[in-house]
Structures are given as C-alpha cells and as structure tokens.
Scaffold this motif. Sequence first.
Motif, PDB file in Angstrom:
ATOM      1  N   PHE A   1     -25.047 -22.900  27.448  1.00  0.00           N
ATOM      2  CA  PHE A   1     -23.460 -22.615  27.330  1.00  0.00           C
ATOM      3  C   PHE A   1     -22.687 -23.044  28.415  1.00  0.00           C
ATOM      4  O   PHE A   1     -21.424 -22.983  28.338  1.00  0.00           O
ATOM      5  N   ILE A   2     -23.279 -23.170  29.601  1.00  0.00           N
ATOM      6  CA  ILE A   2     -22.402 -23.642  30.828  1.00  0.00           C
ATOM      7  C   ILE A   2     -22.247 -24.865  30.662  1.00  0.00           C
ATOM      8  O   ILE A   2     -21.195 -25.418  31.534  1.00  0.00           O
ATOM      9  N   THR A   3     -22.939 -25.878  30.306  1.00  0.00           N
ATOM     10  CA  THR A   3     -22.610 -27.349  30.142  1.00  0.00           C
ATOM     11  C   THR A   3     -21.079 -27.910  29.748  1.00  0.00           C
ATOM     12  O   THR A   3     -20.803 -28.724  30.378  1.00  0.00           O
ATOM     13  N   PRO A   4     -20.486 -26.988  28.641  1.00  0.00           N
ATOM     14  CA  PRO A   4     -19.260 -27.501  28.710  1.00  0.00           C
ATOM     15  C   PRO A   4     -18.301 -27.349  29.702  1.00  0.00           C
ATOM     16  O   PRO A   4     -17.099 -27.964  29.852  1.00  0.00           O
ATOM     17  N   VAL A   5     -18.487 -26.659  30.930  1.00  0.00           N
ATOM     18  CA  VAL A   5     -17.768 -26.604  31.957  1.00  0.00           C
ATOM     19  C   VAL A   5     -17.522 -27.971  32.647  1.00  0.00           C
ATOM     20  O   VAL A   5     -16.627 -28.290  33.252  1.00  0.00           O
ATOM     21  N   PHE A   6     -18.774 -28.793  32.541  1.00  0.00           N
ATOM     22  CA  PHE A   6     -18.920 -30.033  33.342  1.00  0.00           C
ATOM     23  C   PHE A   6     -18.500 -31.187  32.623  1.00  0.00           C
ATOM     24  O   PHE A   6     -19.648 -31.784  32.020  1.00  0.00           O
ATOM     25  N   ASN A   7     -17.279 -31.537  32.142  1.00  0.00           N
ATOM     26  CA  ASN A   7     -17.065 -32.616  31.391  1.00  0.00           C
ATOM     27  C   ASN A   7     -16.027 -33.527  31.967  1.00  0.00           C
ATOM     28  O   ASN A   7     -15.151 -33.968  31.290  1.00  0.00           O
TER      29      ASN A   7
END
Length: 229
Positions: A152-158
């Motif tokens: 769930f934290i992966t969308p932060v780093f785009n």
Amino acid sequence: MQYASKQFEHNLVKIGTISCWGVFLLGIMYIITTALGFLSLKTPHDQIDDPFFTIMELLILFIAPLMAVSVVTAHFYNSPENRIFSMIAVLFIFIAMGITSCVHFVIIILGRYVEFTNPETFTLYFSFTWPSLVYVLDILAWDWFFAISLFFITPVFNGNRLERVVRILLIVSGILSLGGLVGIPLENMLIRNIGIIGYAVVAPFAFLLMGIVFRKKLLTADLHKHRNR
C-alpha cells in the motif's frame, strides 16, 4: 501558517531520512549478526544461540519503530489523492511493528526466567522452533501485516527513476515476505525463510533509497529557502 507548514515539512523529511537510514544501518547489522549466528550452528535445524540471538532481538526492537516512522513520513510525502493508500500502509505497519515488538520484548524478558526456561514451556511459547506461539505471531507480523503495508505504500513512489526503483524494491520485499506464508501449510520453515529474505534482506535497501528520496526533497526545500531570502 505557511511558515508552520514549511517547517513541518522540513522536520518531517529530516526525521524520515534519519529513520530510513537507521533502518538500513541496523538492518545490515541484523544481517551480519544473523549470518554469524547461522555459521555458529552445528546443523541447519539448530536455533541461533547467544550472544547472536539476543543481539538480533535488540536490533529488531530498534528497527521496528524506525520502520513505522519511515512509513508515516512516506504517508505525508504522498500526494493528497493517493493518501488513502499510504494511510492503510501506516495502519498495517503499526500493527506489524507492535506485534513484533511485543514478541521480541517478551522473549528477552520472560525467556530469561527459570519458570519459563524448562524445555517444554520454552519450546511451546518462546522458541523459534515450529510450532510455537512467538513464531506464529512473528510470522503474522512480518509475512502478513508488513507485506501488506509495503504494497500500500508503493503508490507513493511513482516519480523519477529513483522513486521507481524504490517502488520495485518495496514490491519485491512485499512479495517475498508474503511468500514466507507458504511454509506454514507445508510445515517447512526452510521455505518460510523466503519471507525473511523479503523483510530482512531486501527491505533495508528499499528503506535506504527511501531515505535518499526524502533527503533530496529536504535539500531542494533548503535551496529554495535560501534563494527566497
């Protein structure tokens, strides 16, 4: 109000940077200690003994809160439209870190008392020999809640290339951590070690790069501050 907001952002990324790099440094120490512990074993099925075991337990008690702070920083670093995802990540990381902190603190404190060190009681409750109470709880923390938090934290780093690398490492760490659950129905803890690779080997490098992302944001903010003077 604008100054307070900028000061909050400055403090946030500074604390986040320190926390992420702390996770990495302590994580490397954990990897080294674990490797030395495994090298000290007579057979692969033996448990790692002191002093390596106690050092590992203490390191986790320091790593856990640093991971939680790092994910909180990522939540505020996130764009407003995606913060529902990072908020879920914050929720799950606090659950994971809370469980694992309780597990390892209990082992350090109660595992030393005579009442709890008889072989039957110790193996059932405090050992990392399957099945035991603390083993089940630690798997729940790292292979389930921690893995979900990373997803769930992966969308932060785009954004730029560095952020995309962070995203890839977080996904890989989460998949490997989740993969450790396969060892439970198979009752094979060697397979469960896949999860350990995810959260103890891959994750520290993901947090290192997260810290670099936050550091760059901090330096950019400081540069703009000096230019506006």
